[in-house]
Write a protein that holds these residues in place. Structure first.
Motif, mmCIF file in Angstrom:
data_model
loop_
_atom_site.group_PDB
_atom_site.id
_atom_site.type_symbol
_atom_site.label_atom_id
_atom_site.label_comp_id
_atom_site.label_asym_id
_atom_site.label_seq_id
_atom_site.Cartn_x
_atom_site.Cartn_y
_atom_site.Cartn_z
ATOM 1 N N VAL A 247 0.837 -1.203 0.000
ATOM 2 C CA VAL A 247 0.000 0.000 0.000
ATOM 3 C C VAL A 247 0.878 1.261 0.000
ATOM 4 O O VAL A 247 0.573 2.246 -0.674
ATOM 5 N N ILE A 248 1.983 1.225 0.729
ATOM 6 C CA ILE A 248 2.871 2.399 0.745
ATOM 7 C C ILE A 248 3.529 2.557 -0.628
ATOM 8 O O ILE A 248 3.603 3.672 -1.180
ATOM 9 N N ALA A 249 3.964 1.416 -1.188
ATOM 10 C CA ALA A 249 4.641 1.474 -2.491
ATOM 11 C C ALA A 249 3.694 1.949 -3.585
ATOM 12 O O ALA A 249 4.116 2.591 -4.550
ATOM 13 N N SER A 250 2.394 1.650 -3.425
ATOM 14 C CA SER A 250 1.434 1.978 -4.492
ATOM 15 C C SER A 250 1.210 3.490 -4.626
ATOM 16 O O SER A 250 0.618 3.935 -5.590
ATOM 17 N N PHE A 251 1.663 4.253 -3.633
ATOM 18 C CA PHE A 251 1.513 5.709 -3.744
ATOM 19 C C PHE A 251 2.526 6.306 -4.730
ATOM 20 O O PHE A 251 2.515 7.497 -5.005
ATOM 21 N N ASN A 252 3.377 5.415 -5.228
ATOM 22 C CA ASN A 252 4.325 5.778 -6.274
ATOM 23 C C ASN A 252 5.190 6.989 -5.910
ATOM 24 O O ASN A 252 5.341 7.908 -6.706
ATOM 25 N N SER A 254 8.988 8.322 -3.939
ATOM 26 C CA SER A 254 10.391 7.903 -4.055
ATOM 27 C C SER A 254 10.705 6.752 -3.098
ATOM 28 O O SER A 254 9.979 6.543 -2.109
ATOM 29 N N GLY A 255 11.787 6.040 -3.390
ATOM 30 C CA GLY A 255 12.194 4.927 -2.533
ATOM 31 C C GLY A 255 12.472 5.404 -1.123
ATOM 32 O O GLY A 255 12.161 4.737 -0.134
ATOM 33 N N GLU A 256 13.049 6.609 -1.028
ATOM 34 C CA GLU A 256 13.380 7.185 0.266
ATOM 35 C C GLU A 256 12.116 7.381 1.112
ATOM 36 O O GLU A 256 12.093 7.059 2.304
ATOM 37 N N PHE A 257 11.094 7.893 0.444
ATOM 38 C CA PHE A 257 9.814 8.116 1.143
ATOM 39 C C PHE A 257 9.266 6.779 1.655
ATOM 40 O O PHE A 257 8.823 6.663 2.798
ATOM 41 N N ASN A 258 9.325 5.766 0.762
ATOM 42 C CA ASN A 258 8.803 4.444 1.156
ATOM 43 C C ASN A 258 9.541 3.898 2.372
ATOM 44 O O ASN A 258 8.928 3.417 3.319
ATOM 45 N N VAL A 259 10.865 3.992 2.320
ATOM 46 C CA VAL A 259 11.662 3.435 3.427
ATOM 47 C C VAL A 259 11.327 4.147 4.724
ATOM 48 O O VAL A 259 11.088 3.518 5.760
ATOM 49 N N LEU A 260 11.280 5.480 4.669
ATOM 50 C CA LEU A 260 11.007 6.247 5.889
ATOM 51 C C LEU A 260 9.636 5.914 6.460
ATOM 52 O O LEU A 260 9.481 5.706 7.667
ATOM 53 N N THR A 261 8.647 5.854 5.570
ATOM 54 C CA THR A 261 7.286 5.575 6.050
ATOM 55 C C THR A 261 7.203 4.176 6.640
ATOM 56 O O THR A 261 6.643 3.977 7.725
ATOM 57 N N GLU B 9 21.777 24.922 7.912
ATOM 58 C CA GLU B 9 21.296 23.579 8.260
ATOM 59 C C GLU B 9 20.059 23.666 9.159
ATOM 60 O O GLU B 9 19.081 22.951 8.962
ATOM 61 N N PHE B 10 20.128 24.541 10.162
ATOM 62 C CA PHE B 10 18.988 24.710 11.078
ATOM 63 C C PHE B 10 17.740 25.148 10.305
ATOM 64 O O PHE B 10 16.652 24.623 10.515
ATOM 65 N N THR B 11 17.948 26.146 9.406
ATOM 66 C CA THR B 11 16.811 26.652 8.635
ATOM 67 C C THR B 11 16.181 25.527 7.820
ATOM 68 O O THR B 11 14.956 25.373 7.776
ATOM 69 N N GLU B 12 17.036 24.723 7.201
ATOM 70 C CA GLU B 12 16.515 23.626 6.371
ATOM 71 C C GLU B 12 15.703 22.638 7.210
ATOM 72 O O GLU B 12 14.640 22.174 6.805
ATOM 73 N N ILE B 13 16.219 22.341 8.400
ATOM 74 C CA ILE B 13 15.522 21.364 9.271
ATOM 75 C C ILE B 13 14.189 21.940 9.734
ATOM 76 O O ILE B 13 13.168 21.258 9.721
ATOM 77 N N VAL B 14 14.205 23.212 10.103
ATOM 78 C CA VAL B 14 12.965 23.843 10.584
ATOM 79 C C VAL B 14 11.931 23.884 9.462
ATOM 80 O O VAL B 14 10.730 23.656 9.681
ATOM 81 N N ARG B 15 12.404 24.149 8.236
ATOM 82 C CA ARG B 15 11.465 24.222 7.100
ATOM 83 C C ARG B 15 10.923 22.857 6.707
ATOM 84 O O ARG B 15 9.872 22.752 6.084
ATOM 85 N N ASP B 16 11.690 21.816 7.030
ATOM 86 C CA ASP B 16 11.269 20.461 6.655
ATOM 87 C C ASP B 16 10.176 19.994 7.627
ATOM 88 O O ASP B 16 10.434 19.747 8.792
ATOM 89 N N GLY B 17 8.980 19.876 7.129
ATOM 90 C CA GLY B 17 7.842 19.489 7.970
ATOM 91 C C GLY B 17 8.057 18.147 8.648
ATOM 92 O O GLY B 17 7.664 17.930 9.792
ATOM 93 N N ARG B 18 8.750 17.218 7.921
ATOM 94 C CA ARG B 18 8.950 15.865 8.466
ATOM 95 C C ARG B 18 9.744 15.909 9.770
ATOM 96 O O ARG B 18 9.469 15.191 10.715
#
Lengths: 476, 478
Positions: A247-252, A254-261, B9-18
């Motif tokens: 299901v995660i992979a089907s969102f098409n 990036s690989g990085e996104f899949n791994v993190l999720t 680097e700090f700015t980039e991290i803060v901007r990154d929602g993840r």
């Protein structure tokens, strides 16, 4: 490309990377090590039980021999003064090891699985001398094949399958593949299926090898059948994670996104949810403190000793037949010890009940969390199927206490009357035998969450298919 | 230049929602660990206090009683809650909370709190230390896996280097950024744990300086560990071409070093140095005790008897004085056997703890593959919840047992001149029996016992930082 060619292609694709091959090798080694570690634990438990029975049997054989001599004695033989005292009788008791107990150590390294039952010990001290074990090993949770599966099977599936489409997407090949008129859904699911098949297949094959190897020296009654049940849960667990990956992979993305999720899901479902539910259950339904239990027991013990004549009178009212029999052979402290133990057990009964009540409530809460995490659901089933669950151990402790109470009732009049029991009487007292809850009932409790999780799998499959339909050569 | 890199680097991290979501999750987990840890430990602390008071009351209310019967009833030695157990409960839930100080026997600590816990608790430890050890490396990895690799993928690495920034400055800037964020979590957690300890465990009366020094020690070793994880993350990010591969490798390392090896090492250590089976241990103890019993006519026994009598009367006595004393011979025999048996108990328990020490040394050996193992040892040692702390408690409890039994036997020796144990000590006598006042070993002892673990964590940190800066000397492909 037929199914066999497809599988061969996937096999080659996966193992062409030395890193992936290495990770896979580590995983298989972990499974096999887990199997051996479980066997070592099981063998140690069996040896401890065997020793226990041997030691109790030696003691009781000598006790019985003395008693028989006493019965035939004309006063010429010098015997111990307490010969034939029911207070000196000890019974061996143990929790039988289930055929597949080497597959999951569960709570068996922590909770009692054997012990002497004697009227000399109140319930609180019945299992107070526990087995020695490395405390750090206990704290980290002993390692076995079931734990290896629970923790690492999802990770290996993630490593093998997270890039089921993202590898082609990231290298801009996916659009080209789709342009060739390939049925993406078919292509996607075949890949997921074959990759999962490799991982789950190797897991099952390793487990089978462990099962055969570890069978040496133990009775194999039902071992194969229980192994089949265990394997079914492994397949379910693997299937759940494969669909989650799909299901995660089907969102098409990036690989990085899949791994993190997927990693986030793994941490959440296998570590955080179990730990949180355990902490919550313990905080919301605390068991009464054992220290309070001990303090209560000691207080009653002291009070009973101080008011012993009253307690004896009360007992005599229940057993008036003893009043006419004035002939006594044992000193007062024997009957005194019996009265103290019985009174302490009776007085602390409500505390034991509240322990059981709290445990029951905790289990109910944890049962709810089984619907949220396949790890909790399968972990509990692994322990149930291998007979190493906390519930089974607690049932053993309760049965041992009940056995002691029955025996106390049986011999109480003799002990209070300070008289020996007869050899015939002793031989007719049944030994302790653990009453097993049928496997079907044990499993039944855990199957509802599995059914629910299967529904989730079905739902996730539908979502995956819908997502796959959205992928077009242009979008990829 | 470094300031500019750190700010960027700090700015980039803060901007990154993840990253923000990640901080939120880590913060929540730490808060949950803090609340559950303190709720459990403060309840335990109160329970221990109440149980101690109740035990004293029961013992003192025995009424007129024979001292030897009282030696069997005896006292309980309650283990107080460790100074930092709410931060890292270590092995405290697995080693028993109370020792029955019974005459004749050295009992092991009973009632392991873990026996009442749910079986799910065996899957993962959710204490604050558990969360830090498990999640902080993950946080570092997620913040840093793409630090260099992504710059390379996007072509910005070449631009940065060509703008005159040295590789070393770039790595240092990134290192400081990622390390300081993770370190902020460490400071937040450990300071909060220390402050809460001060308020919640007022009853345990841990001196402020002790708590402060323990906090600093914990912060120091966790900081070293975080430095190791940060440097390793940047190193991998720098040598791997793609961010995705960097992430995969780091997660693989995390799984092996943080999740798998600590568990496996404990399991392997138990196989290499198996703990004795309890039945065998107690049977062997019985054999050793009976073998060690002295013949009452032997010179050794007579000397022991004399020492016991002189100790009871608190002065040196001549042979004729002893012969003319009105003493209880059975009381003397009981105390002599306590003295003789005590040596055997001490030796047997020392062997048991030696075995635990061997298991620890073996795990320490395996920490050359994962500093997490050494960090766990350090964390437990500084929190006062390791096996060494339990051994200390167990030995102190035994000392107290010897003291109590001696007082009771001497009461018998001096006051009961008959042979039949008819003497009843008066009701007020029990209050003269000394109380067990236990103090945890000082922090310096934990440091002394953890030198090797500290060296391992320090070496890992140093090695990884050197490796990272070695790349910074221009060995990095841009």
């Amino acid at each position: 490309m037929n199914a066999f060619d497809f599988m061969r292609y996937e096999w080659k694709l996966q193992f062409s990377s030395r890193a992936v091959f290495l990770v896979f090798l580590v995983f298989v080694s972990t499974l096999i090590y887990g199997g051996f570690a479980g066997k070592a634990e099981r063998d140690a438990r069996n040896a401890a039980i065997e020793n226990h029975y041997r030691s109790v049997s030696t003691t009781m054989d000598s006790w019985l021999e003395d008693l028989r001599t006493l019965e035939q004695d004309d006063g010429s033989i010098d015997l111990p003064s307490l010969t034939g005292s029911a207070m000196d009788v000890i019974f061996a008791s143990s929790l039988p090891q289930e055929p597949l107990s080497d597959f999951s150590i569960g709570q068996s390294d922590l909770l009692p699985f054997f012990g002497e039952i004697s009227l000399k010990n109140p319930n609180i001290r019945l299992f107070s001398k526990y087995e020695f074990a490395d405390p750090i090993g206990l704290a980290l949770g002993n390692f076995d094949i079931s734990k290896a599966v629970l923790l690492f099977l999802p990770l290996i599936l993630i490593i093998f399958s997270f890039d089921v489409t993202s590898a082609d997407r990231d290298s801009k090949r996916l659009g080209l593949i789709l342009l060739q008129g390939i049925n993406l859904r078919n292509f996607f699911w075949r890949r997921i299926f074959f990759r999962a098949l490799i991982v789950i297949g190797v897991t099952c094959a390793s487990a089978f090898a462990v099962m055969i190897y570890n069978a040496a020296g133990v009775t194999s009654d039902g071992r194969f059948a229980i192994f089949a049940v265990w394997m079914t849960f492994v397949v379910f667990y693997g299937a759940f994670w494969s669909v989650l990956i799909a299901v995660i992979a089907s969102f098409n993305r990036s690989g990085e996104f899949n791994v993190l999720t997927l990693l986030g899901l793994w941490v959440g479902l296998t570590l955080i949810v179990p730990a949180t539910s355990s902490s919550l259950a313990e905080s919301l339904y605390p068991t009464p403190s054992r220290l309070t239990y001990l303090a209560e027991a000691r207080e009653v013990e002291n009070e009973t000793r101080l008011s012993e004549p009253d307690v004896v009178n009360e007992f005599m009212l229940d057993h008036p037949e003893l009043l006419v029999d004035v002939e006594s052979q044992f000193p007062d402290y024997v009957s005194s010890a019996f009265l103290v133990t019985s009174t302490v057990d009776e007085a602390t009964g409500p505390i034991i009940s509240s322990f059981e009540e709290a445990l029951g409530r905790r289990e109910e809460l944890v049962d709810v969390f089984k619907y949220f995490s396949p790890t909790i659901a399968v972990h509990s089933l692994f322990n149930e199927v291998t007979g190493t669950s906390g519930r089974r151990h607690n049932s053993y402790i309760m049965q041992a206490r009940a056995f002691k109470a029955n025996y106390a009732q049986l011999v109480g009049p003799n002990v209070i009357g300070k008289k020996p029991i007869s050899a015939e009487f002793f031989e007719n007292v049944p030994d302790f035998g653990f009453k097993e809850e049928p496997l079907g009932m044990r499993l039944g409790r855990g199957l509802k969450p599995i059914g629910f999780l299967l529904l989730i799998v079905f739902g996730l499959t539908m979502i995956t298919n819908r997502q796959l339909m959205k992928i077009s050569p242009v979008s990829s | 230049m470094n300031k500019a890199i750190i700010a960027k680097e700090f700015t980039e991290i803060v901007r990154d929602g993840r990253a923000i979501v990640l901080f939120g999750i880590v913060g929540l987990l730490l808060l949950l660990g803090l609340v559950t840890g303190f709720s459990t430990e403060s309840t335990r602390s109160q329970t221990v206090f109440d149980a101690k008071v109740a035990d004293a009351e029961v013992f003192n209310a025995q009424g007129a009683k024979n001292p030897h019967s009282a030696a069997h009833f005896s006292r309980m030695a309650h283990k107080p809650v460790a100074p930092f157990s709410a931060f890292d409960p270590g092995v405290s839930a697995y080693v028993g909370q109370v020792v029955w100080l019974e005459g004749h026997y050295r009992n092991p600590a009973m009632f392991r709190a873990a026996e009442d816990a749910t079986e799910l608790g065996r899957l993962e430890n959710f204490s604050l230390a558990g969360v830090l050890i498990l999640i902080i490396p993950l946080l570092v990895i997620l913040l840093g896996y793409g630090s260099i690799a992504k710059e390379r993928e996007q072509g910005t690495l070449r631009q940065i280097i060509s703008s005159g920034t040295s590789l070393r400055s770039l790595l240092l800037g990134k290192f400081i950024t990622v390390f300081s964020i993770s370190f902020a979590f460490l400071v937040f957690t450990i300071v909060l744990a220390a402050v809460t300890s001060l308020f919640v465990f007022e009853a345990s009366s841990q001196p402020f300086t002790d708590l402060f020094l323990r906090s600093v020690s914990l912060l120091f070793v966790y900081g070293l560990y975080t430095a190791f994880v940060t440097a390793t993350t940047l190193f991998i990010s720098a040598i791997v071409q793609e961010a995705k591969n960097s992430l995969l490798i780091l997660l693989g390392l995390w799984t092996v070093m943080v999740v798998s090896l600590p568990r496996l090492s404990a399991s392997i250590a138990e196989k290499v140095y198996p703990s004795p089976q309890s039945s065998e241990f107690w049977e062997a103890m019985d054999v050793r005790l009976s073998e060690n019993r002295l013949d009452s006519s032997s010179a050794e026994y007579v000397a022991a008897e004399r020492a016991v009598i002189e100790r009871a009367f608190g002065k040196k006595l001549t042979e004729s004085e002893i012969e003319n004393l009105a003493i209880n011979a059975r009381g003397v025999r009981l105390e002599v056997s306590e003295v003789i048996d005590s040596e055997i108990y001490t030796a047997a328990y020392a062997e048991l703890f030696k075995n635990y020490a061997n298991q620890k040394n073996f795990r320490r050996l395996l920490s050359i593959f994962s500093p997490t193992i050494a960090l766990q040892h350090l964390s437990q040692a500084f929190s006062g919840t390791d096996v060494n702390a339990h051994e200390h408690f167990s030995n102190e409890a035994e000392r107290q047992r010897n003291k109590i039994v001696r007082v009771l036997n001497e009461e018998l020796i001096i006051n009961d001149s008959g042979e039949n144990l008819r003497y009843l000590a008066p009701p007020e006598f029990w209050e003269t029996v000394p109380e067990f006042e236990y103090e945890y070993p000082a922090l310096k002892i934990a440091w002394r016992q953890s030198g090797a673990d500290f060296f391992i964590v320090f070496a890992w940190a140093l090695f990884s930082i050197v490796a990272m800066f070695w790349l910074g000397k221009g060995r990095l492909e841009v």
